[in-house]
Design a protein around this motif. Structure first.
Motif, mmCIF file in Angstrom:
data_model
loop_
_atom_site.group_PDB
_atom_site.id
_atom_site.type_symbol
_atom_site.label_atom_id
_atom_site.label_comp_id
_atom_site.label_asym_id
_atom_site.label_seq_id
_atom_site.Cartn_x
_atom_site.Cartn_y
_atom_site.Cartn_z
ATOM 1 N N MET A 108 99.355 58.766 -22.004
ATOM 2 C CA MET A 108 98.569 59.212 -23.156
ATOM 3 C C MET A 108 97.210 58.533 -23.138
ATOM 4 N N VAL A 109 96.182 59.294 -23.476
ATOM 5 C CA VAL A 109 94.826 58.768 -23.615
ATOM 6 C C VAL A 109 94.370 59.022 -25.047
ATOM 7 N N PHE A 110 93.862 57.985 -25.689
ATOM 8 C CA PHE A 110 93.310 58.096 -27.034
ATOM 9 C C PHE A 110 91.792 58.089 -26.970
ATOM 10 N N CYS A 111 91.173 59.037 -27.663
ATOM 11 C CA CYS A 111 89.719 59.062 -27.844
ATOM 12 C C CYS A 111 89.495 59.307 -29.331
ATOM 13 N N GLU A 130 86.775 65.726 -18.904
ATOM 14 C CA GLU A 130 87.299 65.860 -17.550
ATOM 15 C C GLU A 130 87.775 64.509 -17.019
ATOM 16 N N SER A 131 87.008 63.444 -17.297
ATOM 17 C CA SER A 131 87.421 62.106 -16.873
ATOM 18 C C SER A 131 88.750 61.720 -17.508
ATOM 19 N N MET A 132 88.883 61.980 -18.806
ATOM 20 C CA MET A 132 90.125 61.647 -19.505
ATOM 21 C C MET A 132 91.287 62.453 -18.952
ATOM 22 N N ALA A 133 91.046 63.742 -18.719
ATOM 23 C CA ALA A 133 92.113 64.604 -18.217
ATOM 24 C C ALA A 133 92.593 64.156 -16.836
ATOM 25 N N ARG A 134 91.670 63.731 -15.990
ATOM 26 C CA ARG A 134 92.038 63.280 -14.644
ATOM 27 C C ARG A 134 93.014 62.117 -14.701
ATOM 28 N N LEU A 135 92.853 61.241 -15.685
ATOM 29 C CA LEU A 135 93.669 60.035 -15.746
ATOM 30 C C LEU A 135 95.060 60.286 -16.321
ATOM 31 N N LEU A 136 95.269 61.461 -16.922
ATOM 32 C CA LEU A 136 96.574 61.788 -17.481
ATOM 33 C C LEU A 136 97.526 62.286 -16.402
ATOM 34 N N ARG A 137 98.767 61.863 -16.488
ATOM 35 C CA ARG A 137 99.783 62.440 -15.609
ATOM 36 C C ARG A 137 100.046 63.877 -16.069
ATOM 37 N N PRO A 138 100.579 64.739 -15.206
ATOM 38 C CA PRO A 138 100.962 66.082 -15.651
ATOM 39 C C PRO A 138 101.936 66.010 -16.822
ATOM 40 N N GLY A 139 101.642 66.722 -17.870
ATOM 41 C CA GLY A 139 102.463 66.666 -19.079
ATOM 42 C C GLY A 139 102.043 65.576 -20.036
ATOM 43 N N GLY A 140 101.095 64.714 -19.625
ATOM 44 C CA GLY A 140 100.582 63.674 -20.507
ATOM 45 C C GLY A 140 99.708 64.269 -21.604
ATOM 46 N N HIS A 141 99.333 63.430 -22.571
ATOM 47 C CA HIS A 141 98.638 63.928 -23.751
ATOM 48 C C HIS A 141 97.339 63.182 -24.041
ATOM 49 N N LEU A 142 96.345 63.932 -24.459
ATOM 50 C CA LEU A 142 95.104 63.385 -24.998
ATOM 51 C C LEU A 142 95.165 63.491 -26.518
ATOM 52 N N VAL A 143 94.867 62.387 -27.198
ATOM 53 C CA VAL A 143 94.794 62.370 -28.659
ATOM 54 C C VAL A 143 93.348 62.105 -29.038
ATOM 55 N N LEU A 144 92.769 63.041 -29.773
ATOM 56 C CA LEU A 144 91.348 62.992 -30.078
ATOM 57 C C LEU A 144 91.136 63.211 -31.571
ATOM 58 N N THR A 145 90.251 62.419 -32.179
ATOM 59 C CA THR A 145 89.865 62.663 -33.565
ATOM 60 C C THR A 145 88.378 62.993 -33.626
ATOM 61 N N SER A 146 88.010 63.794 -34.609
ATOM 62 C CA SER A 146 86.629 64.262 -34.697
ATOM 63 C C SER A 146 86.220 64.488 -36.148
ATOM 64 N N ARG A 147 84.942 64.305 -36.414
ATOM 65 C CA ARG A 147 84.373 64.798 -37.662
ATOM 66 C C ARG A 147 84.411 66.325 -37.636
ATOM 67 N N THR A 148 84.423 66.919 -38.800
ATOM 68 C CA THR A 148 84.255 68.365 -38.900
ATOM 69 C C THR A 148 82.750 68.624 -38.979
ATOM 70 N N TRP A 149 82.164 68.870 -37.819
ATOM 71 C CA TRP A 149 80.710 68.974 -37.752
ATOM 72 C C TRP A 149 80.183 70.206 -38.463
ATOM 73 N N GLU A 150 81.014 71.208 -38.639
ATOM 74 C CA GLU A 150 80.596 72.362 -39.415
ATOM 75 C C GLU A 150 80.200 71.930 -40.836
ATOM 76 N N LEU A 151 80.963 70.996 -41.420
ATOM 77 C CA LEU A 151 80.645 70.481 -42.752
ATOM 78 C C LEU A 151 79.410 69.580 -42.721
ATOM 79 N N VAL A 152 79.353 68.721 -41.719
ATOM 80 C CA VAL A 152 78.237 67.778 -41.627
ATOM 81 C C VAL A 152 76.908 68.524 -41.549
ATOM 82 N N ARG A 153 76.843 69.526 -40.691
ATOM 83 C CA ARG A 153 75.591 70.270 -40.540
ATOM 84 C C ARG A 153 75.258 71.086 -41.790
ATOM 85 N N ALA A 154 76.267 71.602 -42.452
ATOM 86 C CA ALA A 154 76.013 72.392 -43.659
ATOM 87 C C ALA A 154 75.356 71.561 -44.758
#
Length: 251
Positions: A108-111, A130-154
């Motif tokens: 698992m990779v956390f961002c 792409e860098s994060m995906a390369r480091l994951l084993r097949p079937g591994g997971h990326l966990v990512l959190t993000s601002r809702t930029w649609e709201l921020v820009r509005a």
């Protein structure tokens, strides 16, 4: 990627009360962590001051913590030592990760921590994913959190001043965000973050940093995840919510 060097020493004022303790921060990702085998190999590639990495290590995982900011890596190493947590720390930006680790190294990779928007535009963002995906084993997971930029820009360019004092380590501070919203999505935006520490004797100590960011729509992120070989399995995206989490698996 933006360095956060000026804010590293006061970053705890930017972390919510619920995520300040390492165990509680890790527990906020329980749904994702259930996907992991015992003793999983985990990478936190935007580790900040280390609360998540230390919390994951406390659950018996083999944890590596990286960040583009040397100051953040130092704070993570210090926190790991304080908790007696076995966390390997390394200063590295996303694009540097494949030079330090073999492909398919991690379960698992956390961002997390709203960090991906610091990648320079769509090209930089895809390169980071792409860098994060390369480091994951097949079937591994990326966990990512993000601002809702649609709201921020509005909401446009603005000044957001905290409506309460945040208390950390026996001190209080006011957190201020100044948003510079560019005319188009593709242009560089800026966030200036200021931490104004209030001393009981009267003086105010201010630390601030101007950060570059390149926002993205949710559908763009989904398309970019697919482009690098990741398939979304869980998403909390809500166009009316401030933030969201995406868990994607390596196909």
């Amino acid at each position: 990627m933006t360095a956060y060097d000026a804010l590293a020493e006061v970053y705890e004022w930017l972390i919510s009360d619920a995520k300040l303790a390492p165990a509680e921060f890790a527990a906020s990702f329980d749904d994702a962590l259930r996907l992991l085998p015992p003793g999983a190999h985990v990478l936190d590639c935007s580790c900040g001051t280390g609360q998540l990495a230390v919390g994951l290590a406390g659950l018996g995982m083999q944890v590596v913590a990286t960040d583009a900011s040397e100051a953040m890596v130092r704070r993570t190493a210090k926190l790991s030592e304080e908790f007696g947590a076995a966390v390997r720390t390394l200063r590295a930006g996303w694009e540097e990760l494949p030079g330090h680790f073999d492909d398919s190294t991690f379960d698992m990779v956390f961002c997390v921590g709203n960090s991906l928007h610091h990648a320079a535009g769509a090209k930089g963002r895809v390169a980071a994913l792409e860098s994060m995906a390369r480091l994951l084993r097949p079937g591994g997971h990326l966990v990512l959190t993000s601002r809702t930029w649609e709201l921020v820009r509005a909401r446009g360019s603005r000044l957001d001043i905290g409506d309460r004092l945040v208390r950390r380590n026996g001190r209080a501070a006011v957190v201020v965000y100044r948003w510079e919203i560019a005319p188009t999505w593709a242009e560089e935006h800026h966030i200036e973050i200021a931490i104004a520490q209030v001393d009981a004797a009267g003086p105010v100590l201010v630390r601030s940093e101007l950060l570059s960011c390149w926002p993205y729509r949710y559908e763009e992120l989904e398309a970019e995840l697919r482009r690098v070989g990741l398939r979304t399995e869980l998403s909390t995206f809500d166009p009316e919510a401030e933030n969201y989490t995406v868990v994607a698996s390596k196909v």
